[in-house]
Motif scaffolding. Structure first.
Motif, mmCIF file in Angstrom:
data_model
loop_
_atom_site.group_PDB
_atom_site.id
_atom_site.type_symbol
_atom_site.label_atom_id
_atom_site.label_comp_id
_atom_site.label_asym_id
_atom_site.label_seq_id
_atom_site.Cartn_x
_atom_site.Cartn_y
_atom_site.Cartn_z
ATOM 1 N N PHE A 1 0.864 -1.166 0.000
ATOM 2 C CA PHE A 1 0.000 0.000 0.000
ATOM 3 C C PHE A 1 0.901 1.216 0.000
ATOM 4 N N LEU A 2 0.828 2.007 -1.059
ATOM 5 C CA LEU A 2 1.759 3.118 -1.250
ATOM 6 C C LEU A 2 0.997 4.420 -1.481
ATOM 7 N N PRO A 3 0.473 5.035 -0.427
ATOM 8 C CA PRO A 3 -0.246 6.284 -0.636
ATOM 9 C C PRO A 3 0.701 7.360 -1.185
ATOM 10 N N PRO A 4 0.193 8.247 -2.013
ATOM 11 C CA PRO A 4 1.056 9.302 -2.554
ATOM 12 C C PRO A 4 1.520 10.253 -1.459
ATOM 13 N N LEU A 5 2.671 10.850 -1.653
ATOM 14 C CA LEU A 5 3.202 11.792 -0.664
ATOM 15 C C LEU A 5 2.283 12.991 -0.469
ATOM 16 N N VAL A 6 1.440 13.286 -1.446
ATOM 17 C CA VAL A 6 0.552 14.446 -1.379
ATOM 18 C C VAL A 6 -0.869 14.062 -0.963
ATOM 19 N N ILE A 7 -1.055 12.875 -0.404
ATOM 20 C CA ILE A 7 -2.397 12.441 -0.002
ATOM 21 C C ILE A 7 -2.952 13.394 1.056
ATOM 22 N N THR A 8 -4.224 13.732 0.909
ATOM 23 C CA THR A 8 -4.859 14.629 1.873
ATOM 24 C C THR A 8 -5.320 13.838 3.092
ATOM 25 N N GLU A 9 -5.639 14.557 4.135
ATOM 26 C CA GLU A 9 -6.142 13.908 5.351
ATOM 27 C C GLU A 9 -7.442 13.159 5.049
ATOM 28 N N ALA A 10 -8.318 13.776 4.266
ATOM 29 C CA ALA A 10 -9.596 13.142 3.931
ATOM 30 C C ALA A 10 -9.375 11.877 3.107
ATOM 31 N N GLU A 11 -8.453 11.918 2.151
ATOM 32 C CA GLU A 11 -8.162 10.738 1.334
ATOM 33 C C GLU A 11 -7.549 9.623 2.175
ATOM 34 N N ALA A 12 -6.666 9.995 3.088
ATOM 35 C CA ALA A 12 -6.055 9.002 3.975
ATOM 36 C C ALA A 12 -7.132 8.334 4.835
ATOM 37 N N GLN A 13 -8.034 9.134 5.371
ATOM 38 C CA GLN A 13 -9.121 8.593 6.189
ATOM 39 C C GLN A 13 -9.992 7.655 5.360
ATOM 40 N N GLN A 14 -10.304 8.047 4.123
ATOM 41 C CA GLN A 14 -11.112 7.205 3.242
ATOM 42 C C GLN A 14 -10.416 5.871 2.981
ATOM 43 N N SER A 15 -9.106 5.902 2.782
ATOM 44 C CA SER A 15 -8.382 4.660 2.496
ATOM 45 C C SER A 15 -8.461 3.701 3.671
ATOM 46 N N LEU A 16 -8.346 4.222 4.899
ATOM 47 C CA LEU A 16 -8.429 3.344 6.072
ATOM 48 C C LEU A 16 -9.842 2.845 6.299
ATOM 49 N N GLU A 17 -10.824 3.683 6.053
ATOM 50 C CA GLU A 17 -12.211 3.233 6.179
ATOM 51 C C GLU A 17 -12.510 2.122 5.179
ATOM 52 N N LEU A 18 -12.002 2.254 3.971
ATOM 53 C CA LEU A 18 -12.198 1.215 2.966
ATOM 54 C C LEU A 18 -11.520 -0.085 3.388
ATOM 55 N N MET A 19 -10.280 0.006 3.860
ATOM 56 C CA MET A 19 -9.576 -1.203 4.298
ATOM 57 C C MET A 19 -10.351 -1.882 5.424
ATOM 58 N N HIS A 20 -10.861 -1.100 6.353
ATOM 59 C CA HIS A 20 -11.640 -1.679 7.455
ATOM 60 C C HIS A 20 -12.874 -2.403 6.910
ATOM 61 N N ARG A 21 -13.610 -1.757 5.999
ATOM 62 C CA ARG A 21 -14.817 -2.392 5.437
ATOM 63 C C ARG A 21 -14.464 -3.676 4.693
ATOM 64 N N LEU A 22 -13.377 -3.642 3.919
ATOM 65 C CA LEU A 22 -12.992 -4.835 3.175
ATOM 66 C C LEU A 22 -12.604 -5.969 4.115
ATOM 67 N N LEU A 23 -11.807 -5.654 5.131
ATOM 68 C CA LEU A 23 -11.389 -6.696 6.076
ATOM 69 C C LEU A 23 -12.579 -7.221 6.870
ATOM 70 N N ALA A 24 -13.482 -6.345 7.262
ATOM 71 C CA ALA A 24 -14.666 -6.784 8.008
ATOM 72 C C ALA A 24 -15.518 -7.723 7.156
ATOM 73 N N GLY A 25 -15.539 -7.509 5.856
ATOM 74 C CA GLY A 25 -16.315 -8.354 4.970
ATOM 75 C C GLY A 25 -15.706 -9.715 4.729
ATOM 76 N N LEU A 26 -14.459 -9.901 5.132
ATOM 77 C CA LEU A 26 -13.779 -11.178 4.916
ATOM 78 C C LEU A 26 -13.982 -12.153 6.054
ATOM 79 N N ILE A 27 -14.415 -11.654 7.196
ATOM 80 C CA ILE A 27 -14.588 -12.513 8.361
ATOM 81 C C ILE A 27 -16.037 -12.981 8.397
ATOM 82 N N PRO A 28 -16.268 -14.282 8.494
ATOM 83 C CA PRO A 28 -17.648 -14.784 8.503
ATOM 84 C C PRO A 28 -18.465 -14.160 9.625
ATOM 85 N N SER A 29 -19.671 -13.802 9.305
ATOM 86 C CA SER A 29 -20.593 -13.266 10.293
ATOM 87 C C SER A 29 -21.040 -14.402 11.208
#
Length: 135
Positions: free
Chosen positions: A96-124
């Motif tokens: 995972f290589l975020p650009p050096l110019v990534i904004t705070e909002a973009e960084a937050q979005q990337s982590l929220e997406l990773m959380h959603r993806l990982l949460a979807g991988l664990i059986p309910s």
């Protein structure tokens, strides 16, 4: 490389101006520190899937329990609109290589997406089903 091309040289000079701007590298360091803390929290939240966070600045490796976790997560990220790679020498690792110019909002979005993806991988507990199983 810029190969001596006039346009390439102009781009290189513009890049050097951005990189040498006052405060630029301090902002990059702060963003890297933020990612370090957030990714550790992500790992604590999803320990059955995400087993290691490797980081040097904004060069980040995420190791998954599944031996093909890198390509699987890379595909899930791509499908969700986020670019990532996997380590060809170790398919359990996603780069995972975020650009050096990534904004705070973009960084937050990337982590929220990773959380959603990982949460979807664990059986309910209710359904016992999930997206491609990495756990």
């Amino acid at each position: 490389t810029f190969g001596g091309a006039e346009i390439g040289c102009a781009v290189a000079l513009a890049l050097l101006e951005v990189l040498s701007a006052p405060g630029f590298l301090d902002r990059v360091r702060r963003r890297a520190d933020w990612y370090a803390a957030e990714l550790q929290a992500l790992q604590r939240t999803h320990p059955r899937v995400l087993v290691e966070v490797r980081q040097l600045g904004l060069f980040i490796g995420l190791r998954y329990v599944h031996p093909e976790g890198g390509p699987l997560m890379t595909k899930l990220c791509y499908d969700a609109g986020m670019f990532a790679l996997y380590a060809n020498n170790d398919h359990s690792v996603q780069q995972f290589l975020p650009p050096l110019v990534i904004t705070e909002a973009e960084a937050q979005q990337s982590l929220e997406l990773m959380h959603r993806l990982l949460a979807g991988l664990i059986p309910s507990p209710r359904t016992r089903t999930a997206a491609p199983a990495l756990a």
